[in-house]
Design a protein around this motif. Structure first.
Motif, PDB file in Angstrom:
ATOM      1  N   LEU A 139       0.871  -1.185   0.000  1.00  0.00           N
ATOM      2  CA  LEU A 139       0.000   0.000   0.000  1.00  0.00           C
ATOM      3  C   LEU A 139       0.898   1.223   0.000  1.00  0.00           C
ATOM      4  O   LEU A 139       1.673   1.419   0.941  1.00  0.00           O
ATOM      5  CB  LEU A 139      -0.880   0.033   1.251  1.00  0.00           C
ATOM      6  CG  LEU A 139      -1.660  -1.240   1.619  1.00  0.00           C
ATOM      7  CD1 LEU A 139      -2.436  -0.989   2.923  1.00  0.00           C
ATOM      8  CD2 LEU A 139      -2.626  -1.631   0.502  1.00  0.00           C
ATOM      9  N   LYS A 140       0.806   2.037  -1.045  1.00  0.00           N
ATOM     10  CA  LYS A 140       1.628   3.245  -1.095  1.00  0.00           C
ATOM     11  C   LYS A 140       0.743   4.469  -0.871  1.00  0.00           C
ATOM     12  O   LYS A 140      -0.299   4.615  -1.520  1.00  0.00           O
ATOM     13  CB  LYS A 140       2.352   3.326  -2.442  1.00  0.00           C
ATOM     14  CG  LYS A 140       3.281   4.524  -2.571  1.00  0.00           C
ATOM     15  CD  LYS A 140       2.652   5.636  -3.343  1.00  0.00           C
ATOM     16  CE  LYS A 140       3.457   6.918  -3.260  1.00  0.00           C
ATOM     17  NZ  LYS A 140       2.890   7.992  -4.071  1.00  0.00           N
ATOM     18  N   PHE A 141       1.129   5.328   0.055  1.00  0.00           N
ATOM     19  CA  PHE A 141       0.369   6.543   0.342  1.00  0.00           C
ATOM     20  C   PHE A 141       1.184   7.760  -0.074  1.00  0.00           C
ATOM     21  O   PHE A 141       2.324   7.937   0.379  1.00  0.00           O
ATOM     22  CB  PHE A 141       0.016   6.608   1.829  1.00  0.00           C
ATOM     23  CG  PHE A 141      -0.931   5.503   2.239  1.00  0.00           C
ATOM     24  CD1 PHE A 141      -2.300   5.649   2.093  1.00  0.00           C
ATOM     25  CD2 PHE A 141      -0.430   4.297   2.729  1.00  0.00           C
ATOM     26  CE1 PHE A 141      -3.170   4.621   2.439  1.00  0.00           C
ATOM     27  CE2 PHE A 141      -1.292   3.261   3.081  1.00  0.00           C
ATOM     28  CZ  PHE A 141      -2.664   3.425   2.932  1.00  0.00           C
TER      29      PHE A 141
ATOM     30  N   ARG B  82      11.676  12.856  -8.613  1.00  0.00           N
ATOM     31  CA  ARG B  82      10.412  13.335  -8.062  1.00  0.00           C
ATOM     32  C   ARG B  82       9.304  12.319  -8.332  1.00  0.00           C
ATOM     33  O   ARG B  82       9.214  11.750  -9.418  1.00  0.00           O
ATOM     34  CB  ARG B  82      10.035  14.708  -8.658  1.00  0.00           C
ATOM     35  CG  ARG B  82      10.986  15.843  -8.314  1.00  0.00           C
ATOM     36  CD  ARG B  82      11.291  16.004  -6.847  1.00  0.00           C
ATOM     37  NE  ARG B  82      10.137  16.172  -5.977  1.00  0.00           N
ATOM     38  CZ  ARG B  82       9.592  17.341  -5.637  1.00  0.00           C
ATOM     39  NH1 ARG B  82      10.097  18.459  -6.115  1.00  0.00           N
ATOM     40  NH2 ARG B  82       8.570  17.381  -4.812  1.00  0.00           N
ATOM     41  N   GLY B  83       8.492  12.096  -7.315  1.00  0.00           N
ATOM     42  CA  GLY B  83       7.436  11.092  -7.447  1.00  0.00           C
ATOM     43  C   GLY B  83       7.940   9.668  -7.245  1.00  0.00           C
ATOM     44  O   GLY B  83       7.234   8.692  -7.481  1.00  0.00           O
ATOM     45  N   GLY B  84       9.197   9.539  -6.769  1.00  0.00           N
ATOM     46  CA  GLY B  84       9.866   8.241  -6.737  1.00  0.00           C
ATOM     47  C   GLY B  84       9.333   7.231  -5.724  1.00  0.00           C
ATOM     48  O   GLY B  84       9.693   6.048  -5.784  1.00  0.00           O
ATOM     49  N   SER B  85       8.461   7.653  -4.812  1.00  0.00           N
ATOM     50  CA  SER B  85       7.891   6.673  -3.873  1.00  0.00           C
ATOM     51  C   SER B  85       7.062   5.629  -4.607  1.00  0.00           C
ATOM     52  O   SER B  85       6.939   4.490  -4.140  1.00  0.00           O
ATOM     53  CB  SER B  85       7.001   7.365  -2.844  1.00  0.00           C
ATOM     54  OG  SER B  85       7.755   8.275  -2.118  1.00  0.00           O
ATOM     55  N   ASP B  86       6.486   6.017  -5.728  1.00  0.00           N
ATOM     56  CA  ASP B  86       5.748   5.037  -6.543  1.00  0.00           C
ATOM     57  C   ASP B  86       6.686   3.899  -6.948  1.00  0.00           C
ATOM     58  O   ASP B  86       6.323   2.723  -6.917  1.00  0.00           O
ATOM     59  CB  ASP B  86       5.211   5.691  -7.831  1.00  0.00           C
ATOM     60  CG  ASP B  86       4.170   6.767  -7.562  1.00  0.00           C
ATOM     61  OD1 ASP B  86       3.559   6.735  -6.480  1.00  0.00           O
ATOM     62  OD2 ASP B  86       3.980   7.629  -8.442  1.00  0.00           O
ATOM     63  N   THR B  87       7.896   4.296  -7.333  1.00  0.00           N
ATOM     64  CA  THR B  87       8.873   3.293  -7.785  1.00  0.00           C
ATOM     65  C   THR B  87       9.309   2.400  -6.614  1.00  0.00           C
ATOM     66  O   THR B  87       9.469   1.189  -6.781  1.00  0.00           O
ATOM     67  CB  THR B  87      10.064   4.005  -8.455  1.00  0.00           C
ATOM     68  OG1 THR B  87       9.556   4.685  -9.600  1.00  0.00           O
ATOM     69  CG2 THR B  87      11.147   3.044  -8.891  1.00  0.00           C
TER      70      THR B  87
END
Ligand code: ASP
Ligand code: MG
Length: 409
Positions: A8-10, A154-159
């Motif tokens: 689960l990614k928040f 940037r946005g790297g938590s998705d990865t």
């Protein structure tokens, strides 16, 4: 029976305030107690935090992204949010432990740029799960072979989330965010935009690189490569999200799935280039040596043996691109000159069905012609048509194309 494991990614807004973090803890509890799943949580920094850190680095006069300290600094945002989230999960009666990149073992190269993940060690999260403890992983961070923090762009938590899901086989990845899913057009621009039930990885990849901000495009690529099912959904409301999958029944009947736009590119035009072999090579080698990412390219034959080349680059790199090209022209391509235009927008029309249906491009151009919108550049893939128009026409173009392809049927 073995429980299903999900990641689960928040995102930043989902952990943006203490109250939102408490809501995340409740959501985690729901997955565990009501849906009977085992979970690994990944979090972004609290919204605005990464921007604030970048701004601080600028204020002390050193925000070079090639610098070790820049990444030590940026990684701190996710240290805060992961620890807070673990505290909130414990407060709802579950066990949790936050983990930074080096504590998991999310290994990347040490270039300090948009680093590629080389290896994810699953042993630590696995042993926590076996003890009934929820791993709460700080997104966006990696660790290099020297033990230093790196970051994933940037946005790297998705990865981070997708890489973890890929490391555990057949594991779904939920991307919890502030919108209900992926839409057929940006809802802020087009009031009739609809939430999509499903999209293919390839459609999502085209959309992510065409301005849809909901997922980092690298994460989609990684999910595609490892066949990780993605579900984009809201942490604010209860609603079915958008599933991103390899294929679904009838996908080729939907000619156009979604229309996106971006206004953060610059168009660079070089005129009066001698029309002889090697010129394009010189120009694009110069750009690549300056680490400038070129998106669209068009060359046309000018008059009397002179050619014109236009390309688009990220707006933040527009001035650097013009500078290095001017230097090249002065030294090696005499008589040519450059124009930089920031007043452009890229509109992309994406759909799996384009593989099978002819004439989509003709319809796009026809509609824009009727609206008297001039098309400056065109590029296509098997499932996408992108065009550059003057930025003042962008929103209207998105709406008329949406109306034609997605509202009439
Ligand atoms: N915090 C990082 C950023 O703002 C990574 C992320 O949010 O995914 O870009
Ligand atoms: Mg994001």
């Amino acid at each position: 029976m073995n429980k299903e494991l999900v990641v689960l990614k928040f995102g930043g807004t989902s952990v943006g305030t203490p109250a939102r973090i408490v809501a995340v803890a409740e959501r985690v509890k729901d997955h565990i107690e009501r849906q009977g799943q085992q979970v690994i949580v990944v979090v972004s920094a609290m919204s605005g935090e990464t921007d604030r850190l970048i701004d601080l680095a600028k204020k002390v006069g050193n925000s070079k992204t090639s610098h070790r300290e820049y990444h030590q600094l940026l990684a701190s945002g996710e240290q805060v949010s992961s620890a807070l989230t673990a505290l909130a999960i414990e407060a709802v009666g579950l066990k949790a432990k936050s983990l930074l990149a080096f504590q998991v073992g999310i290994q990347t190269r040490s270039t300090f740029g948009h680093n590629l993940i080389e290896n994810v060690d699953t042993s630590k999260p696995r042993s926590l799960l076996e003890q009934g403890i929820i791993p709460v992983v700080a997104g966006f961070q990696g660790v290099d072979s020297y033990g230093d923090f790196t970051t994933l762009g940037r946005g790297g938590s998705d990865t981070t989330a997708v890489a973890l899901a890929a490391a555990f086989s057949s594991c779904k990845c939920y991307i919890y965010t502030d919108v209900e899913g992926v839409y057929s057009a940006p809802p802020a621009v087009c009031k009739n935009a609809k939430k999509l039930e499903r999209l293919t990885y390839e459609e999502m990849l085209e959309l992510a690189s065409s301005g849809a901000k909901v997922l980092q495009s690298r994460s989609v690529n990684l999910a595609y490569k490892h066949k990780v099912p993605l579900i984009v959904c809201s942490s604010f409301v209860e609603a079915e999200g958008t599933q991103i999958v390899e294929e679904y029944p009838g996908m080729e009947n939907i000619i156009v799935s979604s229309i996106s736009h971006r206004v953060d590119e610059s168009k660079i035009t070089i005129r009066d280039i001698p029309d002889v072999p090697g010129m394009a090579a010189k120009i694009f080698k110069t750009l690549s040596e300056a680490n400038i990412v070129v998106d669209m390219i068009v060359q046309s034959e000018g008059q009397s043996g002179r050619a014109v080349i236009s390309c688009t680059v990220p707006q933040e790199q527009g001035l650097t691109a013009a500078d290095v090209l001017r230097e090249l022209l002065v030294k090696e391509i005499k008589g040519s000159w450059i124009e930089v235009d920031n007043d452009v927008a890229k509109i992309s029309v994406v759909g799996e069905g384009m593989r099978m249906h002819a004439g989509v491009a003709a319809q796009v151009f026809d509609i824009l012609a009727r609206e008297k919108i001039n098309v400056q550049m065109i590029s296509t893939s098997e499932i996408k048509i992108s065009i550059i128009v003057k930025s003042e026409h962008a929103e209207h173009a998105v709406c008329v194309l949406h109306q034609h392809f997605l509202e009439s049927a």
